[in-house]
Design a protein around this motif. Structure first.
Motif, PDB file in Angstrom:
ATOM      1  N   UNK A   1      31.891  40.896  53.187  1.00 35.41           N
ATOM      2  CA  UNK A   1      32.818  41.483  52.404  1.00 35.41           C
ATOM      3  C   UNK A   1      33.257  40.558  51.217  1.00 35.41           C
ATOM      4  N   UNK A   2      33.183  41.085  49.951  1.00 39.13           N
ATOM      5  CA  UNK A   2      33.403  40.247  48.752  1.00 39.13           C
ATOM      6  C   UNK A   2      34.436  40.632  47.869  1.00 39.13           C
ATOM      7  N   UNK A   3      35.071  39.912  47.261  1.00 38.88           N
ATOM      8  CA  UNK A   3      36.004  40.352  46.048  1.00 38.88           C
ATOM      9  C   UNK A   3      35.684  39.526  44.983  1.00 38.88           C
TER      10      UNK A   3
ATOM     11  N   UNK B   1      47.607  38.866  50.910  1.00 38.62           N
ATOM     12  CA  UNK B   1      47.615  39.867  51.541  1.00 38.62           C
ATOM     13  C   UNK B   1      46.400  39.971  52.785  1.00 38.62           C
ATOM     14  N   UNK B   2      45.430  39.358  52.351  1.00 38.97           N
ATOM     15  CA  UNK B   2      44.386  39.257  53.302  1.00 38.97           C
ATOM     16  C   UNK B   2      44.277  38.378  54.463  1.00 38.97           C
TER      17      UNK B   2
ATOM     18  N   UNK C   1      35.249  48.864  44.516  1.00 34.35           N
ATOM     19  CA  UNK C   1      36.321  49.217  43.781  1.00 34.35           C
ATOM     20  C   UNK C   1      36.620  48.215  42.434  1.00 34.35           C
TER      21      UNK C   1
ATOM     22  N   UNK D   1      42.589  46.446  47.440  1.00 29.53           N
ATOM     23  CA  UNK D   1      43.166  45.503  46.045  1.00 29.53           C
ATOM     24  C   UNK D   1      43.851  46.502  45.290  1.00 29.53           C
TER      25      UNK D   1
ATOM     26  N   UNK E   1      32.698  43.887  46.537  1.00 30.27           N
ATOM     27  CA  UNK E   1      33.087  45.125  47.064  1.00 30.27           C
ATOM     28  C   UNK E   1      34.507  45.510  46.200  1.00 30.27           C
ATOM     29  N   UNK E   2      35.246  44.536  45.843  1.00 30.99           N
ATOM     30  CA  UNK E   2      36.174  44.581  44.915  1.00 30.99           C
ATOM     31  C   UNK E   2      36.114  43.750  43.775  1.00 30.99           C
ATOM     32  N   UNK E   3      36.406  44.144  42.426  1.00 32.12           N
ATOM     33  CA  UNK E   3      36.246  43.636  41.455  1.00 32.12           C
ATOM     34  C   UNK E   3      37.611  43.780  40.796  1.00 32.12           C
ATOM     35  N   UNK E   4      38.360  42.598  40.191  1.00 32.55           N
ATOM     36  CA  UNK E   4      39.318  42.670  39.420  1.00 32.55           C
ATOM     37  C   UNK E   4      39.113  41.957  37.938  1.00 32.55           C
TER      38      UNK E   4
ATOM     39  N   UNK F   1      46.281  38.167  46.485  1.00 34.18           N
ATOM     40  CA  UNK F   1      45.053  38.749  47.232  1.00 34.18           C
ATOM     41  C   UNK F   1      44.789  37.773  48.564  1.00 34.18           C
TER      42      UNK F   1
ATOM     43  N   UNK G   1      45.147  44.149  55.829  1.00 27.97           N
ATOM     44  CA  UNK G   1      44.532  44.677  54.699  1.00 27.97           C
ATOM     45  C   UNK G   1      43.223  43.892  54.453  1.00 27.97           C
ATOM     46  N   UNK G   2      42.266  44.816  53.741  1.00 34.73           N
ATOM     47  CA  UNK G   2      40.895  44.265  53.527  1.00 34.73           C
ATOM     48  C   UNK G   2      40.895  44.404  51.822  1.00 34.73           C
ATOM     49  N   UNK G   3      39.527  43.890  51.515  1.00 36.47           N
ATOM     50  CA  UNK G   3      39.268  43.778  49.935  1.00 36.47           C
ATOM     51  C   UNK G   3      39.554  45.059  49.361  1.00 36.47           C
ATOM     52  N   UNK G   4      39.203  46.422  49.945  1.00 35.52           N
ATOM     53  CA  UNK G   4      39.137  47.545  49.454  1.00 35.52           C
ATOM     54  C   UNK G   4      40.620  48.023  49.098  1.00 35.52           C
TER      55      UNK G   4
END
Lengths: 166, 428
Positions: free
Chosen positions: A122-124, A163-164, B213, B363, A146-149, A160, B358-361
């Motif tokens: 998984x990537x952000x 939270x992770x 996302x 965000x 997977x998630x981009x901000x 982040x 939590x997971x990256x999804x």
């Protein structure tokens, strides 16, 4: 012989009781394990400073790196300077967070993102930039993160990771 | 996860709390207009932001929202007689107008000025669309009226309902910006619900259960983009706007009306879920409106005469394990609204976010919490007006589009996510 009174199985319902504050006391009180192996990678010089500041905080298992691309090969360097190889670090990673502040690391972003994708990691991607200086980095991250901000700020990095459970 | 102190900060909305003060910077729904349908109708007991209030409509059609309890001996004005321009306490006859001003104290002499010095706390109550809106902050700081599109289109183009949700506002709201649950929890609804089914976008939802996302700031909050694979190497984007503190819109599906929500704190363990549907360019059809009344889409079938869902925690939400097994209702619960509410309520009255993984999804949720925290602290410490107060921030739309892979969703859709009156919404 007395007849046993019928009790409607729905009243009082299990949901009505289970969702009360009183019943919340009976939820299992066991510490939640941190994320196993998060890797945080700075893609450019500006991101290195952000990652360095984040690394100074207390984390469970997070490891922090800078990266550079030499002749198309991406190499990692621990934020304190020790060398590392991308393949070795990804072998044990379960989430990778990439930080960019400008377009300098677009090539690294693409390579790292693709490598993560191939390994189902998984990537952000967090792009800490108020203008279009990092548009190429965003574009490079988009296919694989997977998630981009885009338009993140520095506090997003810490929030982040917290939270992770990094 | 979220630290306990921050969880407390975000979830507590009573008087004097940082988040309670943040909510008081905004106009927000107080009740539905249908609850005060005519002049001198019965008053309505309300609790908002942990304050007990009474809403009423006087003889001249003015709306009032005042302290529930008479200033004299503290009796509830829910028992009040709504007559001749005010609400009269039946205990001793004290009477209050819509501003909370006491206008009669029968036990005093006829020329007494006593009542002039008696005033209950009161808040403005304004009808816009199907909703009566209130502003519970400092009157000197009252912002312009809200400009959410669903409340401004002609009445035949919009429908609003509300339901009681027995959990804290935050865990309910967070469900509104979580696009990844739709494919699972609402998978039955995508096939069966008359307000959802048939859209091309539903196929993309069903065929790609692992969305990517992007979370982008907006002036009033966030845009959360969920990206799934489409044909020809393109991406299907569902764009969910969040306007602080508690307004969201569901991305549209085909030519169905567009759904959205407010989650309004009643107290720290209950909230009102307001759900709306509107169409920007045509009237809702009779069939669509009836489906909403019947509890389809984002609405709920309520116990007649109340705003409590028929399926609620006291009857295990009418769980149907056979339909769960068959996939008609993925969780076994009928109705998209109650599918959400049942799981959100199961998290407990106030979710313990120290136990989350939590997971990256997630965000979008992580970012929203950050913005709420920052805004509440900035308001508390510096008096900074939070995002979403300016009505210009309300003029947003959700969107559902198919884009080439290389396109950034907000760059491509910057016009689509802004209200353009009379123009169709961008929908697949």
């Amino acid at each position: 012989m007395a007849t046993q009174a019928f009790v409607d199985p729905n009243l009082p319902s299990s949901c009505a009781r289970a969702a009360t504050a009183a019943e919340a006391r009976y939820r299992i009180q066991r510490p939640v394990a941190p994320a196993r192996a998060p890797r945080i990678i700075a893609l450019d010089g500006g991101a290195v400073e952000i990652v360095r500041r984040a690394a100074a905080l207390q984390w469970a298992n997070a490891r922090f790196y800078a990266c550079e691309s030499i002749d198309g090969t991406v190499t990692l360097r621990g934020i304190e300077g020790h060398p590392a190889t991308l393949a070795d670090e990804l072998a044990s990673a379960d989430v990778v967070v990439m930080i960019a502040t400008d377009d300098g690391g677009a090539g690294c972003a693409h390579t790292i993102g693709k490598a993560c994708w191939q390994r189902s990691i998984m990537t952000a991607g967090l792009v800490v930039s108020d203008d279009d200086a990092a548009d190429r980095a965003v574009a490079a991250l988009r296919p694989h993160a997977r998630v981009l901000l885009p338009g993140a700020d520095e506090s997003d990095v810490v929030d982040l990771l917290t939270a992770l459970r990094a | 996860m979220l630290r306990q102190d921050i969880n407390e900060l975000l979830t507590r909305t009573g008087p004097g709390t940082p988040m309670g003060e943040l909510f008081r910077q905004y106009w927000m729904p107080a009740c539905l207009a249908e609850e005060l349908p005519e002049n001198d109708c019965p008053p309505v007991r309300l609790k908002l932001l942990s304050e007990r209030l009474i809403a009423f409509r006087d003889s001249d059609g003015r709306y009032g929202l005042i302290d529930e309890f008479c200033a004299h001996r503290g009796a509830s004005l829910w028992f009040g007689r709504n007559e001749d321009g005010g609400l009269r306490c039946p205990y001793h006859g004290w009477k209050y107008d819509v501003t909370g001003q006491c206008v009669e104290v029968p036990s005093e002499a006829d020329n007494s000025s006593f009542c002039q010095n008696v005033k209950l706390t009161a808040y403005p109550l304004v009808k816009i669309g199907d909703i009566l809106w209130t502003f519970m902050g400092d009157p000197a700081e009252q912002p312009p009226l809200p400009e959410f599109e669903f409340a401004l289109v002609p009445p035949e183009q919009t429908y609003t309902s509300k339901r009681l949700q027995q959990c804290n506002w935050l865990q309910a709201f967070e469900g509104g910006i979580d696009s990844s649950h739709v494919t699972f929890l609402h998978s039955g609804g995508l096939k069966n619900d008359p307000l959802f089914k048939g859209a091309k976008g539903n196929e993309y939802n069903q065929n790609d259960k692992k969305p990517f996302f992007e979370v982008a700031d907006s002036d009033g909050g966030l845009f959360v983009g969920a990206r799934r694979n489409a044909e020809d190497g393109k991406y299907y984007w569902r764009i969910t706007p969040w306007v602080m503190p508690c307004f969201t819109m569901v991305p549209p599906r085909g030519d169905h009306p567009i759904h959205g929500h407010f989650w309004i704190p009643i107290d720290d363990e209950n909230c009102w879920a307001y759900s709306f549907d509107y169409h920007p360019v045509r009237a809702l059809t009779a069939a669509e409106r009836q489906a909403m009344i019947d509890g389809h889409g984002v609405h709920s079938e309520n116990i007649p005469g109340t705003y409590r869902p028929l399926a609620n925690r006291d009857n295990d939400y009418l769980m149907d394990r056979e339909k769960q097994r068959a996939g008609e209702y993925y969780s076994g619960i009928k109705g998209i609204a109650i599918q959400d509410a049942s799981l959100q309520e199961s998290m407990g009255p106030i979710a313990d976010r120290t136990k989350e993984r939590l997971v990256p999804a997630d965000a979008g949720i992580i970012k929203a919490r950050q913005k709420l925290r920052k805004a509440a602290i900035a308001l508390r410490d510096h008096g900074t007006t939070p995002p979403g107060v300016d009505p210009e921030h309300h003029r947003v739309r959700s969107a559902a589009v198919v884009l080439p892979q290389a396109e950034a969703f907000l760059d491509a859709c910057k016009d689509d996510v802004r209200v353009n009156p009379g123009m169709p919404i961008a929908s697949v």
